[in-house]
Design a protein around this motif. Sequence first.
Motif, PDB file in Angstrom:
ATOM      1  N   UNK A 558      40.922  37.636  43.740  1.00  0.00           N
ATOM      2  CA  UNK A 558      40.325  38.854  43.215  1.00  0.00           C
ATOM      3  C   UNK A 558      41.087  39.431  42.015  1.00  0.00           C
ATOM      4  N   UNK A 559      42.377  39.100  41.896  1.00  0.00           N
ATOM      5  CA  UNK A 559      43.258  39.813  40.966  1.00  0.00           C
ATOM      6  C   UNK A 559      42.746  39.780  39.534  1.00  0.00           C
ATOM      7  N   UNK A 560      42.419  38.590  39.006  1.00  0.00           N
ATOM      8  CA  UNK A 560      42.026  38.536  37.606  1.00  0.00           C
ATOM      9  C   UNK A 560      40.678  39.198  37.366  1.00  0.00           C
ATOM     10  N   UNK A 561      39.783  39.145  38.343  1.00  0.00           N
ATOM     11  CA  UNK A 561      38.506  39.828  38.162  1.00  0.00           C
ATOM     12  C   UNK A 561      38.730  41.325  37.977  1.00  0.00           C
ATOM     13  N   UNK A 562      39.658  41.906  38.720  1.00  0.00           N
ATOM     14  CA  UNK A 562      39.986  43.319  38.547  1.00  0.00           C
ATOM     15  C   UNK A 562      40.548  43.578  37.152  1.00  0.00           C
ATOM     16  N   UNK A 563      41.410  42.680  36.684  1.00  0.00           N
ATOM     17  CA  UNK A 563      41.952  42.828  35.333  1.00  0.00           C
ATOM     18  C   UNK A 563      40.842  42.729  34.289  1.00  0.00           C
ATOM     19  N   UNK A 564      39.906  41.808  34.516  1.00  0.00           N
ATOM     20  CA  UNK A 564      38.810  41.639  33.557  1.00  0.00           C
ATOM     21  C   UNK A 564      37.936  42.885  33.481  1.00  0.00           C
ATOM     22  N   UNK A 565      37.638  43.483  34.640  1.00  0.00           N
ATOM     23  CA  UNK A 565      36.872  44.731  34.626  1.00  0.00           C
ATOM     24  C   UNK A 565      37.695  45.853  33.980  1.00  0.00           C
ATOM     25  N   UNK A 566      38.985  45.874  34.264  1.00  0.00           N
ATOM     26  CA  UNK A 566      39.832  46.885  33.641  1.00  0.00           C
ATOM     27  C   UNK A 566      39.827  46.766  32.124  1.00  0.00           C
ATOM     28  N   UNK A 567      39.871  45.539  31.632  1.00  0.00           N
ATOM     29  CA  UNK A 567      39.834  45.310  30.187  1.00  0.00           C
ATOM     30  C   UNK A 567      38.468  45.661  29.609  1.00  0.00           C
ATOM     31  N   UNK A 568      37.405  45.227  30.293  1.00  0.00           N
ATOM     32  CA  UNK A 568      36.051  45.483  29.794  1.00  0.00           C
ATOM     33  C   UNK A 568      35.748  46.971  29.728  1.00  0.00           C
ATOM     34  N   UNK A 570      38.133  49.435  29.882  1.00  0.00           N
ATOM     35  CA  UNK A 570      39.317  50.196  29.479  1.00  0.00           C
ATOM     36  C   UNK A 570      39.723  51.160  30.585  1.00  0.00           C
ATOM     37  N   UNK A 571      39.853  50.605  31.789  1.00  0.00           N
ATOM     38  CA  UNK A 571      40.089  51.396  33.004  1.00  0.00           C
ATOM     39  C   UNK A 571      41.450  51.015  33.578  1.00  0.00           C
ATOM     40  N   UNK A 572      42.410  51.933  33.489  1.00  0.00           N
ATOM     41  CA  UNK A 572      43.765  51.641  33.940  1.00  0.00           C
ATOM     42  C   UNK A 572      43.841  51.447  35.450  1.00  0.00           C
ATOM     43  N   UNK A 573      43.002  52.163  36.185  1.00  0.00           N
ATOM     44  CA  UNK A 573      43.040  52.005  37.643  1.00  0.00           C
ATOM     45  C   UNK A 573      42.724  50.566  38.036  1.00  0.00           C
ATOM     46  N   UNK A 574      41.682  49.979  37.457  1.00  0.00           N
ATOM     47  CA  UNK A 574      41.346  48.600  37.776  1.00  0.00           C
ATOM     48  C   UNK A 574      42.481  47.657  37.375  1.00  0.00           C
TER      49      UNK A 574
END
Length: 665
Positions: A558-568, A570-574
């Motif tokens: 799950x980890x990189x998917x969370x990073x990808x959503x955070x990047x898409x 611009x969400x620091x929590x994700x």
Amino acid sequence: MPKKLAGYIAAIQVDSIGGYAPTVDYQEVNQHITKVVISVDIKDTVRLDDWQVNITPNFVPTFHWAPHLTPTAEHIIAQHVFRAPALIMAGGGRQLTLIPDIDLLREKPPVDWYMDMDAPANKLTLGMSLSAVKEHVLYTRKQGGTYPPGKIKFGFYVLTAKTSGLPANPWRQALAFFWEKWGNPLYKQNEPLKHRNLEPYVRHTYNWAFSNWKEPVWQEFDLAGKEVGAPVFIVNSTQSPNYPGEVDEREFRSIWNQAWFNSLRSAQGVYRYARRTGQDELMNYALKTKELALSFPQTKGFFPGLIATEMKDTLIQGKRYHRSSGWDMYYFGNSNRNPYTSDARESPYHLLDMSYTGWLMLTWYAELEKDSRLLDYATTYANGLLSMQQPDGFFPGWLMPDSFQPMQHLNQSPETSMSVTFLLKLYELTQEERYKTAALKAMQAVIDQVIPAGQWEDFETYWSCSRYGETDLVGRKIERNNLFKQNTLGMYWTAQALLACYQTTHNQKYLNQGTRTLDELLMAQAAWQPSFIHVPVLGGFGVMNADGEWNDSRQSLFAELLLDYGKQLDNQEYTQRGLAALRASFVMMYCPENPTSKVQWQQAWPFFGEKDYGFMMENYGHGGVTDAHGLGIGEFTIYDWGNGAAAEAYNRIVDHYGKEFLETN
């Protein structure tokens, strides 16, 4: 009760404790959050099995959510599964969320806390009771609650929101509150690991698999004239070089390429690491695993999910030990985690497993080496997959092993989402429109039928260790909770597929649905550190609403998917949640870098030593109970769903985001 709660709550009933009356204090946190603190002064010891606070919503909910199932009034949501505990109801333009005050829970109250949700009675319950595991893993109340003299404090937060119809994302308010109040402060204290450099864990993993434990782990053999190999599916503590007794293999010796345990996924991590560090020997291990995957035979494009050896029982001093007959006696088969048979030889083909393996082949081709055999193999499978798409857009679950006709289970399930991601990756590489067309049709089916109902049923939901409901709940909600039995893998595949759809089409609906699905998944992520869980858990994931794991290996997936959503977005929590998930993926490793976990390992397996560094159980507290003396520690390592999977996630994220990003965020 404050007037602003009256539109959401009709009544709050608080029990006394042994006749001692409670005091209820309401504190306004902000316009939408109220803190409720309940105090009871006890003069003498009270024995009470069950104490309750019952909340009745002042509306008729049509949406319900709880982190764990309570199918009867006997069942409770025990504190063991309080990863991000909340109860949510919504309807009539209103949403009500209750969150236990875990600051008070961390003070170790004399009796455990619990929650419950009775949808037909329109009642939410918070309370205190001891608990016992009944089914795997559901909880019931247990007698024996004892309250000593003194002040007992209990509390919870009430979160309210007005909505237009049903809430578009019922979990966002609770997630944001939890992370801001408890998760983020721990994250800034370097939880769940005290150091950001994960390279030592990767070195332990590969040293364990290819050196200290190489004999039981690394399987190498000749297959149709090719030297192939991969780490074995599973090893246990009896295979340690330090174990004083006889080896007893836990399951049949095998190598899996399926949606859980996939040797091709782990091999990509080895490839990336070997490329980065210039280690030719490790590179050869990765390439032999690729050759093995390409050696799985295809029929009409479809291919098996595992290769295994025959097993035999060996009698030693009157005791039977489970042993392999060796790779000269191999067979191909499929995952025995299915509704039909426990025999891998007879197990049906699983489209989910094939789509996942096909996607890994395409990823290898796109990012590691342009081996055209990978693209050809995946394309051959894709053409078979398209022939199986149903008129409603879904892909079926399982195919009969002889006729390749669809079977009767999970033919409209979130497992379809993995095929969406696979087909969109193939479209990206080939630009053939038919793959995109089929993928978007399948995605729409999941959007229409799975997501709004929360019907997150997949193979693991009923046909793994937690088999509650396998005979009577498939496709049916539990009436008392208005919930399906749900598993987090389906949420992950769907959030991943929706992000791929958005990146392909730039249609905002996919990103909106993906964010909603990701947030539902995040309700299974630990956002605090309980005192009753004896290893670090911030960022780690549970499995489903009927099981007990913490820090399950899926967090590395799950980890990189969370990073990808955070990047898409611009969400620091994700982004923080994704990095916490990656770090949590290594918490269960037996090694000096994990002093807290190491103590637990040595409590469970005193013979462990330096040669066992890298051994890692897939999760913690699987059976639903823990203690400070090793209870909750497992006895096996699945390389492809444990240390090898965690190392792969790290190496992949390093390639995509860079080491500096991982170590400075």
